[in-house]
Design an enzyme around this catalytic site. Sequence first.
Site: not given
Length: 400
Positions: A344, A389-391
Amino acid sequence: MPEQFPHGVRSEVGRLRTVMLHRPGNELRRLTPRNNDALLFDGLPWVDRAQVEHDAFAEALRGRGVEVLYLSELLTETLADPDAREAAIAHTMRDLRLGDTLRRYLTDLLRDQGPDELAETLMAGLRNDEVSGTGSVVAALHAPDDFLIDPLPNLLFTRDSSVWVGDRVTVTSLAMPARQRETQLTELIYQFHPRFAGTERIHGWDKEFLEGGDVLALAEGVLAVGVGERTRPAGAERLARTAFAQGLAHTVLAVPIDQDRATMHLDTICTMVDVDAMVMYPNVAHRLAATAIRPDPDGDLMVEPSAPFIEAAARAMGIDRLQLIDTGLDPVTAEREQWDDGNNTLAIEPKVAIAYERNVETNERLAAAGIDVIAIAGSELGSGRGGPRCMSCPISRDPL
């Protein structure tokens, strides 16, 4: 004041100019051993350390010239608008668990709060013992530490509640009950905040389930959409129809993924790190497939037979080969680093990506492949199952 770049994202790796983050706050302090599973956290993060780690993440972005916007600040500014305030309160009071008396009480309470306090309540929630004199049967029957308004600890993962496709912002529809109110707040920001005046919104929180972590802009006009635990087939179809109708894409690759927590989104399995290179969880690389969807001349959809994902992606992108960076890990190490969000990554520009420092072997393989890895700490940030990436929700990237 930083230069303001046009809003829009057409690839995963174009130079990142503006990003929206959410700094961990009191919503994480609301997590307990009793509610962390329902609120989708695998543990109870040390919030002070999570804030230090997140500040370092934001500073790494600023050090590369990226403008960092904070969701909490945008929300507070948005709630200065009376119409936005009323919409936010109305959305929150839709919860059927409240009952009429408590709903009326809480509506009046929220209307009396200023933008700062209201934003905090909407994000961090409200406990039963934080109100009194409600006259409500519901409140009387709840335990003192039960939440009347649930906290939103997953706001940390701004990728999921909105994703830019070209110059439009896709307001997503989140599948898990613990997260559904997040995307309502995000939509208010895009609808009412002056920064986003005139921005066209597509999809919406009340549409088919579609989450930003499942949407990858592989190249100009090419989207990959993971279909699994969170994004459902109907959500992928709806995005394809909208993207084709508005000229935002010519191909959407629907990518089935395992319906389990370890692979909840496509970006937990693979992310782009260069215009033609991707890092991928090796334990699924050989079996990941894609169904290519393209617009039919008559305005419907053409659905092609399933093909290996890497081959289908290269064909859609118009390149000979999509390079798969081989992490070279044994299955056990690969599984551990995938769980720790080793795949990620967040590309800042071609061949430059932010990754968690703990995934040592994955990062070494990325570096050997010519990727400049900016390693950040994430021992506490990762407790909600999300990496760089999620954040992050990119709002502006340069075209390639």
